[in-house]
Design an enzyme around this catalytic site. Structure first.
Site, PDB file in Angstrom:
ATOM      1  N   LYS A   1      51.724  38.687  44.701  1.00 41.23           N
ATOM      2  CA  LYS A   1      52.088  39.565  43.581  1.00 41.23           C
ATOM      3  C   LYS A   1      53.051  40.664  44.027  1.00 41.23           C
ATOM      4  CE  LYS A   1      47.888  40.845  42.311  1.00 41.23           C
ATOM      5  NZ  LYS A   1      47.064  40.166  43.350  1.00 41.23           N
TER       6      LYS A   1
ATOM      7  N   ARG B   1      48.560  38.960  57.117  1.00 41.28           N
ATOM      8  CA  ARG B   1      49.521  39.911  56.533  1.00 41.28           C
ATOM      9  C   ARG B   1      49.640  41.166  57.393  1.00 41.28           C
ATOM     10  NH1 ARG B   1      49.029  41.583  50.346  1.00 41.28           N
ATOM     11  NH2 ARG B   1      46.923  42.238  50.915  1.00 41.28           N
TER      12      ARG B   1
ATOM     13  N   ARG C   1      46.370  45.917  56.854  1.00 41.64           N
ATOM     14  CA  ARG C   1      45.647  46.721  55.875  1.00 41.64           C
ATOM     15  C   ARG C   1      44.161  46.700  56.203  1.00 41.64           C
ATOM     16  NH1 ARG C   1      47.411  45.245  49.756  1.00 41.64           N
ATOM     17  NH2 ARG C   1      45.162  45.352  49.525  1.00 41.64           N
TER      18      ARG C   1
ATOM     19  N   ARG D   1      37.038  40.203  48.556  1.00 43.98           N
ATOM     20  CA  ARG D   1      38.003  40.518  47.494  1.00 43.98           C
ATOM     21  C   ARG D   1      38.288  39.283  46.640  1.00 43.98           C
ATOM     22  NH1 ARG D   1      42.559  42.369  51.030  1.00 43.98           N
ATOM     23  NH2 ARG D   1      43.814  42.591  49.158  1.00 43.98           N
TER      24      ARG D   1
HETATM   25  P1  AMP Z   1      45.568  45.708  45.757  1.00 43.17           P
HETATM   26  O1  AMP Z   1      46.573  46.421  46.577  1.00 43.17           O
HETATM   27  O2  AMP Z   1      46.044  45.442  44.360  1.00 43.17           O
HETATM   28  O3  AMP Z   1      45.058  44.458  46.440  1.00 43.17           O
HETATM   29  O4  AMP Z   1      44.307  46.691  45.604  1.00 43.17           O
HETATM   30  C1  AMP Z   1      43.583  47.113  46.730  1.00 43.17           C
HETATM   31  C2  AMP Z   1      42.229  47.649  46.305  1.00 43.17           C
HETATM   32  O5  AMP Z   1      42.404  48.775  45.437  1.00 43.17           O
HETATM   33  C3  AMP Z   1      41.357  46.684  45.523  1.00 43.17           C
HETATM   34  O6  AMP Z   1      40.637  45.807  46.371  1.00 43.17           O
HETATM   35  C4  AMP Z   1      40.436  47.659  44.786  1.00 43.17           C
HETATM   36  O7  AMP Z   1      39.461  48.197  45.642  1.00 43.17           O
HETATM   37  C5  AMP Z   1      41.396  48.801  44.437  1.00 43.17           C
HETATM   38  N1  AMP Z   1      42.052  48.549  43.125  1.00 43.17           N
HETATM   39  C6  AMP Z   1      43.374  48.404  42.886  1.00 43.17           C
HETATM   40  N2  AMP Z   1      43.611  48.192  41.599  1.00 43.17           N
HETATM   41  C7  AMP Z   1      42.407  48.196  40.974  1.00 43.17           C
HETATM   42  C8  AMP Z   1      41.975  47.993  39.635  1.00 43.17           C
HETATM   43  N3  AMP Z   1      42.858  47.725  38.639  1.00 43.17           N
HETATM   44  N4  AMP Z   1      40.654  48.066  39.385  1.00 43.17           N
HETATM   45  C9  AMP Z   1      39.758  48.341  40.354  1.00 43.17           C
HETATM   46  N5  AMP Z   1      40.089  48.507  41.635  1.00 43.17           N
HETATM   47  C10 AMP Z   1      41.404  48.440  41.965  1.00 43.17           C
END
Ligand code: AMP
Length: 214
Positions: free
Chosen positions: A13, A127, A160, A171
């Site tokens: 994404k 990653r 990360r 996740r």
């Molecule tokens: P991402 O970078 O999109 O993979 O997000 C990393 C982490 O941020 C996720 O595993 C969640 O813990 C938190 N997070 C990001 N966006 C959301 C969302 N829309 N709802 C809940 N948690 C989020």
């Protein structure tokens, strides 16, 4: 053009988002990036989010909806936006629809990128991201020219905190349980397109531009 990128962690994404916002000239809004920035800066929001993020859990809906709608209220979102990692629950999707409807607006297209679990695990655990500019690499699939160094800005590449095996797996489970139902939600709204995320970065992007047009 109000767009949403949907798909499990590791689907690509972020990579596609960078290309989409460049072509269509709309802001890229990643709630994950907003949280990471807050953690880096030691803010209250960052402190609240960190615990959930490190465990691979979702940050509570109310908190996420507030930061997402705040961001969407900014001037640069007037002509459209690309949401990446939001919404992640049906509750968040409903709140987003309410927020947009109040402005006489709506979600135009949801791009759903699909990748099988085995491939996601390889992508996530390999990653590496730039500490400084956020550019993303992979130890095998997209190696930087010099190991551990960002091609774009020369800063250090790091893993990360939530890309380790256990958290990454968690996740993906959380995605399947909490976020996958959004496919049906947007299927019912009739504005979702499904994309095979295993065909390579450029092919995936070409498919997206065919869907969105010029
Ligand atoms: P991402 O970078 O999109 O993979 O997000 C990393 C982490 O941020 C996720 O595993 C969640 O813990 C938190 N997070 C990001 N966006 C959301 C969302 N829309 N709802 C809940 N948690 C989020």
């Amino acid at each position: 053009m109000n767009l949403i990128l949907l798909g499990p962690p590791g689907a690509g994404k972020g990579t596609q988002a960078a290309k989409i916002v460049e072509k269509y000239n709309i802001p890229h809004i990643s709630t994950g990036d907003i949280f990471r920035e807050n953690i880096k800066n030691g803010t209250e929001l960052g402190k609240k989010a960190q615990e959930y993020m490190n465990a691979g859990q979702l940050v509570p809906d109310e908190l996420v909806v507030e930061i997402a709608t705040d961001r969407l209220n900014a001037d640069d979102c007037k002509n459209g936006f690309l949401l990446d990692g939001f919404p992640r629950t049906v509750f968040q999707a409903e709140k987003l629809d309410e927020f947009l409807a109040a402005k006489g607006d709506k979600v135009d297209c949801v791009l759903d990128i699909d990748v099988p679990r085995d491939e996601l695990m390889i992508r996530l655990t390999g990653r590496r991201v730039c500490k400084n500019c956020g550019a993303s690499f992979h130890v095998v699939n997209i190696p930087p020219k010099q190991e551990g160094i960002c091609d774009v800005c020369g800063a250090e590449l790091v893993q990360r905190a939530d890309d380790n095996e256990e958290t990454a797996s968690n996740r993906i489970d959380v995605y399947n349980k909490e976020t996958k139902p959004l496919v049906d939600y947007y299927e019912a709204a009739g504005n979702i397109a499904h994309i095979d995320g295993t065909t390579g970065l450029e092919n995936v992007f070409n498919t997206i531009t065919e869907i969105l047009g010029d």
